[in-house]
Scaffold this motif. Structure first.
Motif, PDB file in Angstrom:
ATOM      1  N   GLN A   1      -0.457  23.749 -12.969  1.00 54.55           N
ATOM      2  CA  GLN A   1      -0.515  23.721 -14.433  1.00 54.55           C
ATOM      3  C   GLN A   1       0.266  22.539 -15.002  1.00 54.55           C
ATOM      4  N   TYR A   2       1.274  22.103 -14.276  1.00 47.52           N
ATOM      5  CA  TYR A   2       2.062  20.935 -14.711  1.00 47.52           C
ATOM      6  C   TYR A   2       1.165  19.696 -14.768  1.00 47.52           C
ATOM      7  N   ALA A   3       0.261  19.564 -13.804  1.00 43.89           N
ATOM      8  CA  ALA A   3      -0.667  18.431 -13.808  1.00 43.89           C
ATOM      9  C   ALA A   3      -1.521  18.473 -15.079  1.00 43.89           C
ATOM     10  N   ARG A   4      -1.962  19.678 -15.436  1.00 42.26           N
ATOM     11  CA  ARG A   4      -2.781  19.800 -16.653  1.00 42.26           C
ATOM     12  C   ARG A   4      -1.925  19.490 -17.886  1.00 42.26           C
ATOM     13  N   TYR A   5      -0.697  19.956 -17.868  1.00 40.55           N
ATOM     14  CA  TYR A   5       0.237  19.638 -18.958  1.00 40.55           C
ATOM     15  C   TYR A   5       0.390  18.118 -19.100  1.00 40.55           C
ATOM     16  N   LEU A   6       0.585  17.456 -17.965  1.00 40.12           N
ATOM     17  CA  LEU A   6       0.802  16.003 -17.992  1.00 40.12           C
ATOM     18  C   LEU A   6      -0.440  15.287 -18.515  1.00 40.12           C
ATOM     19  N   MET A   7      -1.601  15.781 -18.110  1.00 43.47           N
ATOM     20  CA  MET A   7      -2.830  15.134 -18.569  1.00 43.47           C
ATOM     21  C   MET A   7      -3.029  15.332 -20.080  1.00 43.47           C
ATOM     22  N   ILE A   8      -2.791  16.538 -20.567  1.00 41.14           N
ATOM     23  CA  ILE A   8      -2.959  16.792 -22.005  1.00 41.14           C
ATOM     24  C   ILE A   8      -1.933  15.965 -22.799  1.00 41.14           C
ATOM     25  N   SER A   9      -0.749  15.798 -22.215  1.00 40.18           N
ATOM     26  CA  SER A   9       0.304  15.060 -22.915  1.00 40.18           C
ATOM     27  C   SER A   9       0.076  13.557 -22.912  1.00 40.18           C
ATOM     28  N   ALA A  10      -0.762  13.072 -21.997  1.00 43.92           N
ATOM     29  CA  ALA A  10      -0.848  11.622 -21.812  1.00 43.92           C
ATOM     30  C   ALA A  10      -2.232  11.037 -22.011  1.00 43.92           C
ATOM     31  N   SER A  11      -3.256  11.858 -22.185  1.00 47.53           N
ATOM     32  CA  SER A  11      -4.601  11.280 -22.198  1.00 47.53           C
ATOM     33  C   SER A  11      -5.494  12.047 -23.167  1.00 47.53           C
ATOM     34  N   ARG A  12      -5.588  11.557 -24.375  1.00 41.30           N
ATOM     35  CA  ARG A  12      -6.379  12.223 -25.398  1.00 41.30           C
ATOM     36  C   ARG A  12      -7.354  11.218 -26.005  1.00 41.30           C
ATOM     37  N   PRO A  13      -8.462  11.698 -26.581  1.00 39.56           N
ATOM     38  CA  PRO A  13      -9.452  10.765 -27.122  1.00 39.56           C
ATOM     39  C   PRO A  13      -8.811   9.695 -28.027  1.00 39.56           C
ATOM     40  N   ASN A  14      -9.304   8.474 -27.856  1.00 40.80           N
ATOM     41  CA  ASN A  14      -8.814   7.306 -28.612  1.00 40.80           C
ATOM     42  C   ASN A  14      -7.392   6.885 -28.293  1.00 40.80           C
ATOM     43  N   THR A  15      -6.882   7.328 -27.150  1.00 36.63           N
ATOM     44  CA  THR A  15      -5.611   6.750 -26.689  1.00 36.63           C
ATOM     45  C   THR A  15      -5.932   5.917 -25.454  1.00 36.63           C
ATOM     46  N   MET A  16      -4.938   5.160 -25.011  1.00 32.83           N
ATOM     47  CA  MET A  16      -5.138   4.297 -23.845  1.00 32.83           C
ATOM     48  C   MET A  16      -5.244   5.162 -22.581  1.00 32.83           C
ATOM     49  N   SER A  17      -6.025   4.672 -21.622  1.00 30.05           N
ATOM     50  CA  SER A  17      -6.134   5.383 -20.347  1.00 30.05           C
ATOM     51  C   SER A  17      -4.746   5.544 -19.715  1.00 30.05           C
ATOM     52  N   MET A  18      -4.568   6.629 -18.974  1.00 31.54           N
ATOM     53  CA  MET A  18      -3.325   6.763 -18.204  1.00 31.54           C
ATOM     54  C   MET A  18      -3.262   5.638 -17.168  1.00 31.54           C
ATOM     55  N   HIS A  19      -2.044   5.207 -16.872  1.00 31.48           N
ATOM     56  CA  HIS A  19      -1.841   4.180 -15.841  1.00 31.48           C
ATOM     57  C   HIS A  19      -1.155   4.826 -14.643  1.00 31.48           C
ATOM     58  N   LEU A  20      -0.633   4.021 -13.747  1.00 28.16           N
ATOM     59  CA  LEU A  20      -0.031   4.575 -12.525  1.00 28.16           C
ATOM     60  C   LEU A  20       1.039   5.632 -12.801  1.00 28.16           C
ATOM     61  N   GLN A  21       1.692   5.509 -13.945  1.00 27.71           N
ATOM     62  CA  GLN A  21       2.741   6.478 -14.285  1.00 27.71           C
ATOM     63  C   GLN A  21       2.327   7.324 -15.489  1.00 27.71           C
ATOM     64  N   GLY A  22       1.024   7.451 -15.681  1.00 23.59           N
ATOM     65  CA  GLY A  22       0.539   8.237 -16.817  1.00 23.59           C
ATOM     66  C   GLY A  22       0.817   7.468 -18.101  1.00 23.59           C
ATOM     67  N   LYS A  23       1.738   7.967 -18.906  1.00 28.95           N
ATOM     68  CA  LYS A  23       2.196   7.205 -20.076  1.00 28.95           C
ATOM     69  C   LYS A  23       3.704   7.027 -20.020  1.00 28.95           C
ATOM     70  N   TRP A  24       4.316   7.333 -18.858  1.00 33.33           N
ATOM     71  CA  TRP A  24       5.779   7.337 -18.790  1.00 33.33           C
ATOM     72  C   TRP A  24       6.267   6.106 -18.023  1.00 33.33           C
ATOM     73  N   ASN A  25       6.871   5.197 -18.763  1.00 27.09           N
ATOM     74  CA  ASN A  25       7.352   3.967 -18.151  1.00 27.09           C
ATOM     75  C   ASN A  25       8.593   3.504 -18.899  1.00 27.09           C
ATOM     76  N   HIS A  26       9.688   3.313 -18.186  1.00 27.15           N
ATOM     77  CA  HIS A  26      10.937   2.946 -18.879  1.00 27.15           C
ATOM     78  C   HIS A  26      11.312   1.486 -18.631  1.00 27.15           C
ATOM     79  N   SER A  27      10.370   0.696 -18.148  1.00 25.00           N
ATOM     80  CA  SER A  27      10.729  -0.644 -17.708  1.00 25.00           C
ATOM     81  C   SER A  27       9.853  -1.703 -18.375  1.00 25.00           C
ATOM     82  N   THR A  28      10.339  -2.951 -18.386  1.00 27.18           N
ATOM     83  CA  THR A  28       9.482  -4.071 -18.791  1.00 27.18           C
ATOM     84  C   THR A  28       8.852  -4.721 -17.555  1.00 27.18           C
TER      85      THR A  28
END
Ligand code: FUC
Length: 786
Positions: free
Chosen positions: A357-384
């Motif tokens: 269910q955590y995977a589904r949580y992460l997907m709902i939190s990171a990938s919704r219509p008209n947002t950018m596709s998830m990347h290797l870290q979904g939408k969570w990135n703390h670096s430049t």
């Protein structure tokens, strides 16, 4: 304030009212910890609203909330006037020579030319934000710091995530006083919401810090605005914070918002950038107007409104699927300790369903219509300068990240990836023309936010023109699971056809008259070759899907004829000297190799050219290969093996791989072979953190419970002994069906299939094949007592 005397019962009741989660039994869908996080990657907890991914630490003296907006990237056309999607003009002139050398078996010579001609061009240097120069990298936007100033000497500390409602929580006490924080990402209002509550008036200091260039910051009409830009490409962005207070007062000075004497503080945060997913400039979003529209809504919205809207929106997706693997959950142990106990042998099926269910949580939190596709870290990135640019990898990662989308009834969450695929077609056509003089489009191993579709800059990892056809499998799957013909006709099929055209042109005849892919590279393994099996299987898959799509749409007879002839002439999967499935045309597989990529098993999963029922010898060869590769690997490699074993109907081995995927890991440095597992925050460790393993783990669990790739809906095709009794509701099967299954002692007791009225199909249940027709309400019920 007057001092009132309470009796003890009243005090306890009041505390219960204020902190229901302290008192209520912790639910099966909680992750929780009894210390603040000290490490972003392994301990901080992810929340998001589709646009923005944030990680909170739950610090007592100071809260840190790091966040990133999916479109914020360095590199691209505005970082370098010569940026050209990596294309090397007229590289195709070397193609005949490379092919001839490969035919003669002169691999070293072929490799040399391929390295100089069939590699993409990037420009690097100190002016760029990240290692890969004008290729760019996904960027953190920055961090919100909320200083509370409490000493660490607190009691009853708890930090957690309730994934049934997508709420982040921090709670603690100092003496009799109670403090709590609630965080969530609201998608409909594009707002991140952070609430701080306390039983006593509290002071806070709030500031935003970013590694990017500050253009301006101000505080006007109760709203803090930070205008910034990425240094190498000037990409503008803006983040706005509004504060809603029940009491107390606000003072702003030099970038810091001071809050005095407040019991209830709510921060609303929204962020945008100037990026658009539009070839060739990738800019022009009126980001200020977008932010202002959000901010305007805040004026008439309360915290409760935003929370209600969020929970309704989230629940609509999340509640579609429930999973119970039949065991009392070990909810009284903090999640980090629970993970360790599980690794040490404690049975905890509920941890496995939480992981699902955590995977589904992460997907709902990171990938919704008209947002950018998830990347290797979904939408969570703390670096430049994140690992692998936190980009889009096509040789397993991005596909795996989206594997559970359709299977777990989150079809809408698939859309950002499908939009992203569409955006690659134009630049991908230019790249295909210049590198190989073919029709159609391609994308290779790595791709970015700016249409980089050329091979990578090292041939041994970057050459993989097959990415486009693999991506295109997702276009077909979206149709197959939703039965949306308009989508198939208008969006999916034209792109799928362009992917197929590339292969019709690229494949050439070998000495035996078979069509082979040359030059080719089995992902990051072996050397340059005249025929990596994965290429053949993926080319087969896209041609096959195009043929099916054209039949549904009743169009394109001429193209379909060519597609069939081509598909049937492709070199089929081969069994080698030690019984293995061959990774290449030549029988050269090393039985000692435990390489993480098991690319030549694509035909088993996610393809469907090999199956235990239709091609038992090939399935057996796949089993031999998997046994040779072993049960270890990077995070995603373990997850993929779960899916493979489930397709081979070996539920126990698949379950073993799930255990291996859940191995506790704390290492954050890059490791390429056997160190995969799971961090304390249940994010997948490649290592470092990569979201693919989380998602591949969830899809592997579905593959154990339900499969439909053969056209038959198979219930419990690979049930492990550990899951003898359980119930799952709401999974999706191809054909647009929704499936509920309830089982005991490894046998299905009841099942329900929901679809269109009178729709028919076949299910395999308890070893029987049954034809069914849904009733006028679109329902079919199976019972073992029938
Ligand atoms: C592929 C894999 C690596 C890593 C990278 C992001 O290249 O081979 O293991 O996952 O993607």
């Amino acid at each position: 304030m007057s001092k009132l005397k309470f009796n003890n019962t009243l005090i306890v009741s009041l505390i219960l009212l204020m902190f229901p989660s302290c008192a209520q039994e912790k639910t099966t869908l909680d992750l929780w910890y009894n210390q603040p996080a000290t490490d972003w990657m392994t301990q901080a907890l992810p929340i998001g609203n589709g646009y923005v991914g944030a990680m909170f630490f739950g610090g007592i003296q100071e809260e840190q909330i790091q966040f990133s907006e999916g479109t914020l990237w360095s590199g691209g056309p505005d970082s370098n006037p010569d940026y050209n999607f990596g294309i090397r003009k007229e590289a195709h002139k070397s193609l005949p020579e490379v092919r001839a050398l490969l035919k003669e078996g002169k691999k070293a010579e072929a490799h040399k030319i391929a390295q100089s001609q069939f590699t993409g061009i990037i420009d690097t240097g100190e002016q760029y934000n990240a290692d890969f120069g004008d290729y760019g990298a996904q960027q953190t936007m920055g961090d919100l710091y909320i200083k509370v100033g409490h000493s660490v000497d607190v009691s009853n500390y708890k930090r957690g995530l309730d994934i049934s409602k997508a709420l982040g929580k921090v709670e603690y006490r100092i003496g009799k006083e109670t403090y709590s924080r609630t965080y969530f990402g609201n998608y409909p209002s594009n707002t991140m919401v952070y609430r701080f509550e306390s039983s006593v008036s509290t002071d806070y200091e709030i500031r935003f810090e970013t590694p990017h260039v500050m253009v301006s910051q101000n505080f006007e009409d109760g709203i803090y605005t930070f205008d910034g830009k990425v240094s190498d490409n000037g990409m503008p962005f803006e983040t706005k914070i509004s504060l809603k207070l029940s009491d107390g007062k606000i003072i702003y000075k030099d970038g810091v918002i001071y809050i005095k004497d407040a019991k209830n503080v709510v921060l609303l945060n929204t962020s945008t950038t100037g990026y658009t997913l539009n070839y060739p400039t990738y800019k022009g979003n009126d980001y200020k107007a977008a932010n202002n529209a959000v901010v305007q809504k805040w004026e008439s919205t309360t915290y409760e409104d935003l929370k209600k809207e969020h929970i309704a929106d989230y629940s609509n997706l999340f509640n579609r699927v429930s999973l119970n693997l039949g065991e009392r959950p070990k909810v009284d142990i903090p999640t980090n300790e629970r993970l360790i106990a599980y690794a040490n042998g404690s049975d905890d099926n509920a941890l496995e369903s939480l992981y699902f269910q955590y995977a589904r949580y992460l997907m709902i939190s990171a990938s919704r219509p008209n947002t950018m596709s998830m990347h290797l870290q979904g939408k969570w990135n703390h670096s430049t300068n994140p690992p692998w640019a936190a980009d889009y990898h096509s040789n397993i990662n991005l596909e795996m990240i989206y594997w559970p989308a359709e299977l777990t009834n989150l079809s809408e969450c698939h859309e950002p990836f499908l939009d992203y695929i569409e955006s690659l077609v134009e630049p991908g056509k230019l790249a295909a023309k210049e590198f190989f003089n073919t029709r159609g489009w391609m994308v290779n191993t790595m791709t970015n936010a700016f249409g980089y579709t050329s091979p990578g800059w090292g041939v041994d990892w970057g050459f993989f023109p097959t990415g486009a056809a693999w991506f295109s499998q997702h276009l077909w799957d979206h149709y197959d699971f939703t039965q949306d013909e308009t989508y198939l006709k208008e969006k999916a099929y034209p792109i799928m056809k362009e992917s197929a055209l590339f292969w019709i042109d690229y494949l050439t005849k070998d000495n035996h008259g078979n069509l082979v892919s040359t030059p080719s590279y089995s992902p990051e393994h072996g050397g340059i070759s005249e025929g990596a099996s994965m290429d053949h299987q993926i080319a087969w898959d896209i041609l096959n899907n195009c043929i099916k799509a054209a039949a549904v749409l009743e169009i394109d007879n001429e193209f379909t004829t060519t597609a069939k002839v081509t598909r049937d002439a492709i070199l089929p999967p081969k069994i080698g000297s030690w019984g293995q499935l061959q990774e290449w045309t030549e029988d050269v597989d090393d039985p000692k190799s435990d390489h993480r990529h098991v690319s030549h098993l694509f035909a088993l999963h996610p393809g469907n050219q090999i199956s235990t029922a239709q091609t038992p010898e090939l399935a057996e060869a796949a089993r031999v290969t998997l046994n040779a590769r072993g049960d270890s690997g990077t995070g995603w490699s373990r997850a993929w093996k779960m899916n493979f074993w489930a397709r081979l109907n070996d539920g126990n081995r698949s379950h073993k791989m799930l255990k291996n995927l859940l191995k506790p890991v704390a290492d954050t440095s890059i490791e390429m072979s056997t160190a995969g597992g799971t961090y304390a925050n249940l994010l997948c460790a490649h290592p470092p953190f990569q979201l693919d393993g989380n998602m591949g783990g969830a899809s592997g669990m579905v593959e154990m419970l339900l499969q439909s790739q053969s056209g038959i809906i198979e219930l419990l095709p690979s049930l492990p002994d550990a899951w003898a009794t359980g119930e799952v509701k709401g999974l999706k099967a191809r054909g647009g069906f929704e499936v509920d299954i309830q089982w005991e002692n490894a046998l299905v007791k009841e099942a329900k299939i929901i679809g269109m009225p009178n729709q028919s199909g076949e299910i395999k249940v308890n070893n029987n094949l049954i034809s069914f027709q849904l009733n006028a309400d679109g329902i079919y019920r199976y019972s073992d007592k029938q």
